[in-house]
Design a protein around this motif. Structure first.
Motif, PDB file in Angstrom:
ATOM      1  N   GLU A   1      40.436  26.273  56.321  1.00  0.00           N
ATOM      2  CA  GLU A   1      41.230  26.903  55.258  1.00  0.00           C
ATOM      3  C   GLU A   1      41.165  28.415  55.358  1.00  0.00           C
ATOM      4  OE1 GLU A   1      40.203  25.848  51.276  1.00  0.00           O
ATOM      5  OE2 GLU A   1      41.788  24.359  51.132  1.00  0.00           O
ATOM      6  N   GLU A   2      39.959  28.940  55.505  1.00  0.00           N
ATOM      7  CA  GLU A   2      39.783  30.383  55.585  1.00  0.00           C
ATOM      8  C   GLU A   2      40.510  30.957  56.791  1.00  0.00           C
ATOM      9  OE1 GLU A   2      35.679  31.499  55.366  1.00  0.00           O
ATOM     10  OE2 GLU A   2      35.299  30.259  53.610  1.00  0.00           O
ATOM     11  N   MET A   3      40.460  30.262  57.910  1.00  0.00           N
ATOM     12  CA  MET A   3      41.147  30.729  59.117  1.00  0.00           C
ATOM     13  C   MET A   3      42.662  30.669  58.938  1.00  0.00           C
ATOM     14  SD  MET A   3      38.954  29.091  62.241  1.00  0.00           S
ATOM     15  CE  MET A   3      37.310  29.687  62.649  1.00  0.00           C
ATOM     16  N   TYR A   4      43.139  29.621  58.295  1.00  0.00           N
ATOM     17  CA  TYR A   4      44.588  29.479  58.121  1.00  0.00           C
ATOM     18  C   TYR A   4      45.140  30.562  57.184  1.00  0.00           C
ATOM     19  CZ  TYR A   4      49.172  27.705  56.990  1.00  0.00           C
ATOM     20  OH  TYR A   4      50.525  27.603  56.801  1.00  0.00           O
ATOM     21  N   PHE A   5      44.496  30.727  56.032  1.00  0.00           N
ATOM     22  CA  PHE A   5      44.992  31.691  55.052  1.00  0.00           C
ATOM     23  C   PHE A   5      44.674  33.133  55.436  1.00  0.00           C
ATOM     24  CE2 PHE A   5      44.955  27.966  52.166  1.00  0.00           C
ATOM     25  CZ  PHE A   5      46.199  28.133  51.591  1.00  0.00           C
ATOM     26  N   GLY A   6      43.529  33.362  56.053  1.00  0.00           N
ATOM     27  CA  GLY A   6      43.044  34.726  56.229  1.00  0.00           C
ATOM     28  C   GLY A   6      42.362  35.165  54.947  1.00  0.00           C
ATOM     29  N   CYS A   7      41.444  36.083  55.043  1.00  0.00           N
ATOM     30  CA  CYS A   7      40.643  36.465  53.879  1.00  0.00           C
ATOM     31  C   CYS A   7      41.493  37.029  52.737  1.00  0.00           C
ATOM     32  CB  CYS A   7      39.573  37.473  54.284  1.00  0.00           C
ATOM     33  SG  CYS A   7      38.270  36.752  55.302  1.00  0.00           S
ATOM     34  N   ASP A   8      42.492  37.841  53.067  1.00  0.00           N
ATOM     35  CA  ASP A   8      43.298  38.467  52.015  1.00  0.00           C
ATOM     36  C   ASP A   8      44.026  37.421  51.178  1.00  0.00           C
ATOM     37  OD1 ASP A   8      42.480  40.961  52.833  1.00  0.00           O
ATOM     38  OD2 ASP A   8      44.238  41.326  54.079  1.00  0.00           O
ATOM     39  N   GLU A   9      44.712  36.492  51.857  1.00  0.00           N
ATOM     40  CA  GLU A   9      45.473  35.458  51.150  1.00  0.00           C
ATOM     41  C   GLU A   9      44.521  34.485  50.458  1.00  0.00           C
ATOM     42  OE1 GLU A   9      49.145  34.214  49.879  1.00  0.00           O
ATOM     43  OE2 GLU A   9      48.878  35.755  51.418  1.00  0.00           O
ATOM     44  N   TYR A  10      43.386  34.228  51.086  1.00  0.00           N
ATOM     45  CA  TYR A  10      42.403  33.302  50.514  1.00  0.00           C
ATOM     46  C   TYR A  10      41.835  33.863  49.214  1.00  0.00           C
ATOM     47  CZ  TYR A  10      38.949  29.505  50.890  1.00  0.00           C
ATOM     48  OH  TYR A  10      38.206  28.362  50.695  1.00  0.00           O
ATOM     49  N   GLU A  11      41.549  35.151  49.225  1.00  0.00           N
ATOM     50  CA  GLU A  11      41.042  35.793  48.017  1.00  0.00           C
ATOM     51  C   GLU A  11      42.118  35.865  46.941  1.00  0.00           C
ATOM     52  OE1 GLU A  11      39.698  39.454  49.637  1.00  0.00           O
ATOM     53  OE2 GLU A  11      37.756  38.646  50.299  1.00  0.00           O
ATOM     54  N   ALA A  12      43.374  35.977  47.357  1.00  0.00           N
ATOM     55  CA  ALA A  12      44.482  35.997  46.393  1.00  0.00           C
ATOM     56  C   ALA A  12      44.593  34.664  45.650  1.00  0.00           C
ATOM     57  CB  ALA A  12      45.797  36.317  47.108  1.00  0.00           C
ATOM     58  N   LEU A  13      44.081  33.595  46.276  1.00  0.00           N
ATOM     59  CA  LEU A  13      44.059  32.282  45.631  1.00  0.00           C
ATOM     60  C   LEU A  13      42.887  32.146  44.667  1.00  0.00           C
ATOM     61  CD1 LEU A  13      44.833  29.963  48.710  1.00  0.00           C
ATOM     62  CD2 LEU A  13      46.404  30.547  46.843  1.00  0.00           C
ATOM     63  N   GLY A  14      42.062  33.185  44.600  1.00  0.00           N
ATOM     64  CA  GLY A  14      40.894  33.147  43.736  1.00  0.00           C
ATOM     65  C   GLY A  14      39.687  32.502  44.383  1.00  0.00           C
ATOM     66  N   LYS A  15      39.703  32.400  45.719  1.00  0.00           N
ATOM     67  CA  LYS A  15      38.611  31.778  46.451  1.00  0.00           C
ATOM     68  C   LYS A  15      37.833  32.828  47.237  1.00  0.00           C
ATOM     69  CE  LYS A  15      41.018  27.345  46.946  1.00  0.00           C
ATOM     70  NZ  LYS A  15      41.399  26.263  47.899  1.00  0.00           N
ATOM     71  N   THR A  16      36.584  32.527  47.503  1.00  0.00           N
ATOM     72  CA  THR A  16      35.726  33.460  48.217  1.00  0.00           C
ATOM     73  C   THR A  16      35.444  32.961  49.628  1.00  0.00           C
ATOM     74  OG1 THR A  16      34.625  34.091  46.157  1.00  0.00           O
ATOM     75  CG2 THR A  16      33.496  34.630  48.223  1.00  0.00           C
ATOM     76  N   PRO A  17      35.809  33.725  50.651  1.00  0.00           N
ATOM     77  CA  PRO A  17      35.494  33.324  52.029  1.00  0.00           C
ATOM     78  C   PRO A  17      33.984  33.304  52.242  1.00  0.00           C
ATOM     79  CG  PRO A  17      37.150  35.082  51.976  1.00  0.00           C
ATOM     80  CD  PRO A  17      36.567  34.988  50.604  1.00  0.00           C
ATOM     81  N   LEU A  18      33.505  32.247  52.880  1.00  0.00           N
ATOM     82  CA  LEU A  18      32.073  32.106  53.136  1.00  0.00           C
ATOM     83  C   LEU A  18      31.724  32.198  54.612  1.00  0.00           C
ATOM     84  CD1 LEU A  18      31.130  29.151  50.748  1.00  0.00           C
ATOM     85  CD2 LEU A  18      30.862  31.597  50.323  1.00  0.00           C
ATOM     86  N   TYR A  19      32.679  31.832  55.466  1.00  0.00           N
ATOM     87  CA  TYR A  19      32.345  31.662  56.875  1.00  0.00           C
ATOM     88  C   TYR A  19      33.064  32.621  57.823  1.00  0.00           C
ATOM     89  CZ  TYR A  19      30.556  27.264  54.994  1.00  0.00           C
ATOM     90  OH  TYR A  19      29.880  26.325  54.264  1.00  0.00           O
ATOM     91  N   THR A  20      34.164  33.193  57.403  1.00  0.00           N
ATOM     92  CA  THR A  20      34.928  34.052  58.300  1.00  0.00           C
ATOM     93  C   THR A  20      35.225  35.392  57.637  1.00  0.00           C
ATOM     94  OG1 THR A  20      37.100  33.240  57.562  1.00  0.00           O
ATOM     95  CG2 THR A  20      36.025  32.028  59.343  1.00  0.00           C
ATOM     96  N   THR A  21      35.550  36.369  58.457  1.00  0.00           N
ATOM     97  CA  THR A  21      35.907  37.705  57.951  1.00  0.00           C
ATOM     98  C   THR A  21      37.289  38.119  58.446  1.00  0.00           C
ATOM     99  OG1 THR A  21      34.802  38.744  59.848  1.00  0.00           O
ATOM    100  CG2 THR A  21      33.503  38.443  57.840  1.00  0.00           C
ATOM    101  N   ARG A  22      38.019  37.190  59.041  1.00  0.00           N
ATOM    102  CA  ARG A  22      39.336  37.486  59.591  1.00  0.00           C
ATOM    103  C   ARG A  22      40.322  37.754  58.455  1.00  0.00           C
ATOM    104  NH1 ARG A  22      42.422  35.885  64.363  1.00  0.00           N
ATOM    105  NH2 ARG A  22      44.592  35.589  63.811  1.00  0.00           N
ATOM    106  N   ARG A  23      40.870  38.945  58.394  1.00  0.00           N
ATOM    107  CA  ARG A  23      41.773  39.296  57.301  1.00  0.00           C
ATOM    108  C   ARG A  23      43.145  38.644  57.469  1.00  0.00           C
ATOM    109  NH1 ARG A  23      38.166  40.415  53.915  1.00  0.00           N
ATOM    110  NH2 ARG A  23      39.913  40.805  52.519  1.00  0.00           N
TER     111      ARG A  23
END
Length: 280
Positions: free
Chosen positions: A132-154
């Motif tokens: 999920e984190e890889m698919y969305f990217g950190c920016d979009e993932y955070e926009a969903l209100g979720k916190t990336p735990l494993y990746t830092t790819r924006r």
């Protein structure tokens, strides 16, 4: 194209990946990168090859159970993790051998099959979150209100996708519907990409509804809502074809080249709809 009953469709049902959206540079790469991530970060091993290839992905899509790409990642990660060698090149089966291996998943229970054959050396929940984190990217993932735990790819892999349609659903002569393996959060990105953000929510079936292909229930619900009985289902994978077969009515149109045994495959939805006389 196979026909399971009536020849005249009264509803058009779209799959998303490989049909409405070219996802060849998103989900296959998510699977590949998640394998490398697990090999390095979880198993503590150094990769000696590129790992999971598009040929592996294409071979997997000819099995009806593997509709969820994140479960493909989980399966192949635990397959390689179960190997006694620290060589990824030796641990990962070739595409033909991988296809033969997943044939053992006969009942469609991927979770049970993986745990029986390989053991769960890398947890499913962890793999799904990484994907999920890889698919969305950190920016979009955070926009969903979720916190990336494993990746830092924006940047997310969804940004590599492109539209396969040049028409709007409102301009089609029949009721349109969507039956996809994408969750709604990921579907919203695809609909934005193709300019279908106004697609009616009640004519969409996703895993969030508790329904997954190749279950015919999705087609049954959509037909009932539309007052239809003979769907034309545009899909790209074996799970899509099996869905129509299980439903027992309607027509399946293969988009793309995953299903090479189909008598006729179409490059895109417009080509299929023109062939069926549903576009001018």
């Amino acid at each position: 194209m196979i026909n399971s009953g009536q020849t005249n469709p009264d509803i058009i049902v779209f799959d998303v990946d490989g049909v409405l959206v070219d996802a060849s540079r998103s989900y296959p790469l998510v699977v590949a990168r998640s394998l490398l991530w697990a090999w390095i970060r979880v198993l503590g091993r150094i990769p000696d090859c590129d790992g999971f290839t598009y040929d592996h992905f294409a071979a997997t899509k000819t099995h009806p159970a593997f509709n969820d790409d994140y479960d493909i990642a989980w399966a192949v990660i635990n397959c390689t993790a179960a190997s006694s060698t620290r060589s990824l090149a030796e641990s990962l089966p070739s595409p033909p051998k991988w296809r033969a291996l997943i044939e053992e998943c006969r009942d469609g229970d991927i979770e049970g099959w993986v745990r029986r054959f390989f053991g769960e050396r890398v947890p499913r929940a962890m793999v799904r979150k990484v994907c999920e984190e890889m698919y969305f990217g950190c920016d979009e993932y955070e926009a969903l209100g979720k916190t990336p735990l494993y990746t830092t790819r924006r940047k997310g892999f969804w940004e590599e996708e492109s539209s396969l349609v040049s028409f709007h659903w409102r301009n089609l002569p029949l009721v349109s519907a969507i039956y996809t393996g994408r969750p709604r959060s990921e579907l919203s990105l695809a609909l934005k990409l193709i300019g279908w953000t106004d697609f009616p929510d009640d004519m969409i079936i996703t895993p969030d509804d508790g329904i997954m292909k190749p279950s015919p229930l999705g087609l049954s619900i959509l037909c009932e809502k539309a007052g239809a009985s003979s769907p034309l289902f545009l899909g790209d994978a074996e799970s899509d074809r099996k869905t129509v077969s299980a439903f027992g009515r309607g027509t399946f149109a293969a988009i793309g080249d995953f299903l090479s045994d189909e008598p006729k495959c179409y490059k895109n939805p417009e080509e299929a709809l023109r062939d069926k006389g549903l576009m001018g």
